[in-house]
Design a protein around this motif. Structure first.
Motif, PDB file in Angstrom:
ATOM      1  N   ARG A   1      91.962 -66.142  91.903  1.00 32.57           N
ATOM      2  CA  ARG A   1      91.863 -65.789  90.488  1.00 32.57           C
ATOM      3  C   ARG A   1      90.402 -65.567  90.113  1.00 32.57           C
ATOM      4  NH1 ARG A   1      96.468 -67.787  87.782  1.00 32.57           N
ATOM      5  NH2 ARG A   1      95.569 -66.799  85.944  1.00 32.57           N
ATOM      6  N   ARG A   2      90.115 -64.423  89.496  1.00 34.65           N
ATOM      7  CA  ARG A   2      88.742 -64.097  89.123  1.00 34.65           C
ATOM      8  C   ARG A   2      88.330 -64.897  87.887  1.00 34.65           C
ATOM      9  NH1 ARG A   2      85.679 -60.257  91.115  1.00 34.65           N
ATOM     10  NH2 ARG A   2      83.910 -59.398  89.959  1.00 34.65           N
ATOM     11  N   ARG A   3      87.114 -65.390  87.906  1.00 43.86           N
ATOM     12  CA  ARG A   3      86.571 -66.131  86.770  1.00 43.86           C
ATOM     13  C   ARG A   3      85.311 -65.421  86.273  1.00 43.86           C
ATOM     14  NH1 ARG A   3      87.757 -72.614  87.967  1.00 43.86           N
ATOM     15  NH2 ARG A   3      89.994 -72.357  87.632  1.00 43.86           N
ATOM     16  N   TYR A   4      85.293 -65.164  84.964  1.00 46.60           N
ATOM     17  CA  TYR A   4      84.228 -64.365  84.342  1.00 46.60           C
ATOM     18  C   TYR A   4      83.250 -65.305  83.636  1.00 46.60           C
ATOM     19  CZ  TYR A   4      87.800 -60.786  85.174  1.00 46.60           C
ATOM     20  OH  TYR A   4      88.744 -59.969  85.751  1.00 46.60           O
ATOM     21  N   TYR A   5      82.430 -66.004  84.449  1.00 46.04           N
ATOM     22  CA  TYR A   5      81.599 -67.085  83.926  1.00 46.04           C
ATOM     23  C   TYR A   5      80.673 -66.652  82.793  1.00 46.04           C
ATOM     24  CZ  TYR A   5      83.034 -69.638  88.119  1.00 46.04           C
ATOM     25  OH  TYR A   5      83.772 -70.257  89.093  1.00 46.04           O
ATOM     26  N   ARG A   6      79.939 -65.588  83.015  1.00 45.92           N
ATOM     27  CA  ARG A   6      78.938 -65.176  82.035  1.00 45.92           C
ATOM     28  C   ARG A   6      79.585 -64.527  80.815  1.00 45.92           C
ATOM     29  NH1 ARG A   6      75.203 -62.641  85.447  1.00 45.92           N
ATOM     30  NH2 ARG A   6      74.109 -64.633  85.700  1.00 45.92           N
ATOM     31  N   HIS A   7      80.646 -63.759  81.051  1.00 45.85           N
ATOM     32  CA  HIS A   7      81.294 -63.054  79.941  1.00 45.85           C
ATOM     33  C   HIS A   7      82.011 -64.005  78.988  1.00 45.85           C
ATOM     34  CE1 HIS A   7      80.568 -58.885  81.025  1.00 45.85           C
ATOM     35  NE2 HIS A   7      80.797 -59.201  82.282  1.00 45.85           N
ATOM     36  N   SER A   8      82.347 -65.212  79.450  1.00 48.82           N
ATOM     37  CA  SER A   8      83.106 -66.126  78.594  1.00 48.82           C
ATOM     38  C   SER A   8      82.326 -66.488  77.328  1.00 48.82           C
ATOM     39  CB  SER A   8      83.501 -67.383  79.359  1.00 48.82           C
ATOM     40  OG  SER A   8      82.371 -68.155  79.697  1.00 48.82           O
ATOM     41  N   LEU A   9      80.991 -66.522  77.415  1.00 44.30           N
ATOM     42  CA  LEU A   9      80.191 -66.818  76.228  1.00 44.30           C
ATOM     43  C   LEU A   9      80.285 -65.679  75.221  1.00 44.30           C
ATOM     44  CD1 LEU A   9      78.225 -68.811  74.857  1.00 44.30           C
ATOM     45  CD2 LEU A   9      76.350 -67.560  75.948  1.00 44.30           C
ATOM     46  N   ARG A  10      80.295 -64.450  75.713  1.00 46.82           N
ATOM     47  CA  ARG A  10      80.439 -63.324  74.791  1.00 46.82           C
ATOM     48  C   ARG A  10      81.816 -63.327  74.123  1.00 46.82           C
ATOM     49  NH1 ARG A  10      82.419 -58.433  74.727  1.00 46.82           N
ATOM     50  NH2 ARG A  10      82.876 -58.247  76.946  1.00 46.82           N
ATOM     51  N   LEU A  11      82.842 -63.678  74.881  1.00 44.61           N
ATOM     52  CA  LEU A  11      84.176 -63.756  74.294  1.00 44.61           C
ATOM     53  C   LEU A  11      84.239 -64.857  73.233  1.00 44.61           C
ATOM     54  CD1 LEU A  11      86.587 -63.172  77.315  1.00 44.61           C
ATOM     55  CD2 LEU A  11      85.445 -61.513  75.838  1.00 44.61           C
TER      56      LEU A  11
ATOM     57  N   LEU B   1      97.361 -73.060  75.646  1.00 41.77           N
ATOM     58  CA  LEU B   1      96.630 -71.815  75.438  1.00 41.77           C
ATOM     59  C   LEU B   1      96.083 -71.230  76.738  1.00 41.77           C
ATOM     60  CD1 LEU B   1      96.732 -71.842  72.347  1.00 41.77           C
ATOM     61  CD2 LEU B   1      94.265 -71.446  72.366  1.00 41.77           C
ATOM     62  N   GLU B   2      96.165 -69.913  76.867  1.00 37.36           N
ATOM     63  CA  GLU B   2      95.543 -69.222  77.995  1.00 37.36           C
ATOM     64  C   GLU B   2      94.025 -69.454  77.973  1.00 37.36           C
ATOM     65  OE1 GLU B   2      99.425 -67.147  77.253  1.00 37.36           O
ATOM     66  OE2 GLU B   2      97.861 -68.038  76.022  1.00 37.36           O
ATOM     67  N   GLY B   3      93.420 -69.513  79.162  1.00 41.13           N
ATOM     68  CA  GLY B   3      91.999 -69.825  79.262  1.00 41.13           C
ATOM     69  C   GLY B   3      91.100 -68.606  79.128  1.00 41.13           C
ATOM     70  N   VAL B   4      89.992 -68.782  78.418  1.00 40.42           N
ATOM     71  CA  VAL B   4      89.004 -67.718  78.267  1.00 40.42           C
ATOM     72  C   VAL B   4      88.404 -67.336  79.623  1.00 40.42           C
ATOM     73  CG1 VAL B   4      86.749 -67.135  77.253  1.00 40.42           C
ATOM     74  CG2 VAL B   4      88.458 -68.334  75.874  1.00 40.42           C
ATOM     75  N   ILE B   5      88.167 -68.325  80.487  1.00 43.46           N
ATOM     76  CA  ILE B   5      87.419 -68.112  81.729  1.00 43.46           C
ATOM     77  C   ILE B   5      88.053 -67.059  82.644  1.00 43.46           C
ATOM     78  CG2 ILE B   5      88.593 -70.071  82.827  1.00 43.46           C
ATOM     79  CD1 ILE B   5      85.005 -68.827  83.546  1.00 43.46           C
TER      80      ILE B   5
ATOM     81  N   GLU C   1      87.001 -57.036  78.710  1.00 45.39           N
ATOM     82  CA  GLU C   1      87.501 -56.104  77.694  1.00 45.39           C
ATOM     83  C   GLU C   1      88.615 -56.711  76.845  1.00 45.39           C
ATOM     84  OE1 GLU C   1      89.816 -55.392  81.518  1.00 45.39           O
ATOM     85  OE2 GLU C   1      87.711 -55.725  80.971  1.00 45.39           O
ATOM     86  N   SER C   2      89.050 -57.932  77.170  1.00 47.28           N
ATOM     87  CA  SER C   2      90.111 -58.596  76.411  1.00 47.28           C
ATOM     88  C   SER C   2      89.533 -59.844  75.739  1.00 47.28           C
ATOM     89  CB  SER C   2      91.270 -58.953  77.348  1.00 47.28           C
ATOM     90  OG  SER C   2      92.352 -59.497  76.635  1.00 47.28           O
ATOM     91  N   ASN C   3      90.390 -60.804  75.339  1.00 44.78           N
ATOM     92  CA  ASN C   3      89.933 -62.086  74.823  1.00 44.78           C
ATOM     93  C   ASN C   3      91.092 -63.062  74.892  1.00 44.78           C
ATOM     94  OD1 ASN C   3      88.346 -64.156  73.617  1.00 44.78           O
ATOM     95  ND2 ASN C   3      87.189 -62.603  72.488  1.00 44.78           N
ATOM     96  N   ALA C   4      90.866 -64.311  74.477  1.00 45.45           N
ATOM     97  CA  ALA C   4      91.916 -65.334  74.506  1.00 45.45           C
ATOM     98  C   ALA C   4      91.595 -66.397  73.456  1.00 45.45           C
ATOM     99  CB  ALA C   4      92.026 -65.956  75.891  1.00 45.45           C
ATOM    100  N   PHE C   5      91.935 -66.102  72.210  1.00 42.65           N
ATOM    101  CA  PHE C   5      91.802 -67.082  71.130  1.00 42.65           C
ATOM    102  C   PHE C   5      92.831 -66.733  70.074  1.00 42.65           C
ATOM    103  CE2 PHE C   5      89.201 -63.569  69.681  1.00 42.65           C
ATOM    104  CZ  PHE C   5      89.336 -63.551  68.295  1.00 42.65           C
ATOM    105  N   GLY C   6      92.963 -67.577  69.096  1.00 39.01           N
ATOM    106  CA  GLY C   6      93.940 -67.297  68.057  1.00 39.01           C
ATOM    107  C   GLY C   6      93.614 -68.011  66.763  1.00 39.01           C
ATOM    108  N   THR C   7      94.338 -67.658  65.733  1.00 40.36           N
ATOM    109  CA  THR C   7      94.285 -68.344  64.442  1.00 40.36           C
ATOM    110  C   THR C   7      95.704 -68.783  64.112  1.00 40.36           C
ATOM    111  OG1 THR C   7      92.459 -66.932  63.724  1.00 40.36           O
ATOM    112  CG2 THR C   7      93.630 -68.173  62.013  1.00 40.36           C
TER     113      THR C   7
END
Length: 311
Positions: A23-33, A273-277, A282-288
């Motif tokens: 599974r790919r992990r987007y370490y640096r991009h997670s802060l931007r998300l 919840l699905e993980g940001v990492i 180009e997507s995201n993983a958060f909600g309200t």
């Protein structure tokens, strides 16, 4: 209304993979998300009231690189742009980077000062508060029993290691191979009896005052909202407390990066919840989540689907 986000696991590092290598992990991009999530929450109208950060805010990779303090500072700076409180759960990756004593002095300690809001153990990141009339939030510490973040000479460490070795005879304590109860791995943890007793008292109060209760913690506590591994060690004990009361409407967790959901036999919604990492840039993983008298509505972004949870 409140924001929800899980498993940011930020590290200032090139993309990598999970422990299985698949599974790919987007370490640096997670802060931007995370920053995108903060920007979205800040623009909500009417404004949200708080945010739940469901644990694993920075990755264990930071500990090996000597970058834990800097990574945490960047995550807290991003969340600090919010004009509302943030409630933090502690996950295994926080405890790979910091001792429990250090976390208690950090910006990830959202437990109010003093002991009235939580269990007697001041290092336990469990507490409750009332963010709105007849609504209570309970934050559980799913690593209260754990070998992570504890002094190896402490009684709680010894108790946790004894329990783990009883249930997991594998040389690698992070391996669930062959286990009848595969949640007994070192990257999970559990709830002490003292925390469960405190939790029971909080729910008794909420029953008596006709409150609705939202519970949050890093680890899922229902097998149908997780896989068989990514569960709290003694999830059944936590479920037993919840099911002995009428007030709990929803349990929110992270840890399992694919997410999960179930409505249990007592009418409690369990949302993992699905993980940001593991979310592509180009997507995201958060909600309200919008709370009404008779339901909660999740408006998800990116990987997180919209959901209506009736009470």
């Amino acid at each position: 209304a409140f924001g929800v986000i899980a498993d940011i696991q930020f590290a200032d590092a090139e993309d990598g993979h999970d422990f299985g290598g698949s599974r790919r992990r987007y370490y640096r991009h997670s802060l931007r998300l995370l920053r995108d999530a903060v920007q979205s929450w800040s623009a909500e109208s009417p404004p949200i009231d708080f945010v739940l950060q469901l644990g694993d805010s920075i990755d264990g990779l930071n500990a090996r690189r000597g970058e834990a303090e800097g990574a945490l500072r960047q995550v807290l700076e991003a969340l600090g742009r919010l004009p509302v409180p943030v409630h933090h759960a502690w996950g295994n990756h926080e405890l790979y980077n910091f001792s429990r004593a250090r976390l208690a002095l950090s910006g990830l300690c959202s437990r109010p000062a003093g002991s009235a809001a939580g269990p007697p153990d001041g290092l336990c990141q469990a507490y409750h508060c009332s963010p709105a009339e007849r609504l209570r939030l309970v934050v559980l510490d799913a690593y209260d029993l754990s070998i992570l973040g504890r002094d190896p000479d402490s009684p709680r460490y010894e108790e946790s290691l004894r329990l783990l070795r009883e249930k997991n005879p594998n040389e690698d304590l992070n391996s669930p191979a062959g286990l009848k109860e595969p949640q007994f791995v070192a990257f999970n943890g559990g709830f002490s009896q003292a925390q469960l007793d405190w939790f029971d008292e909080v729910l008794k109060f909420s029953d008596e005052n006709q409150e609705k209760v939202i519970v949050m913690g890093h680890l899922p506590i229902h097998p149908a909202a997780s896989d068989r591994v990514c569960l709290a060690w003694n999830y059944e004990a936590a479920l037993s407390v919840i099911h002995s009361h009428r007030c709990v409407v929803c349990v929110l967790a992270g840890h399992l990066h694919d997410g999960g959901y179930c409505l249990d036999s007592h009418g409690v919604h369990h949302l993992t919840l699905e993980g940001v990492i593991e979310t592509p840039p180009e997507s995201n993983a958060f909600g309200t989540i919008y709370v009404y008298e008779d339901k909660m509505i999740l408006k998800g972004r990116g990987r997180i689907a919209d959901r209506v949870m009736q009470f």
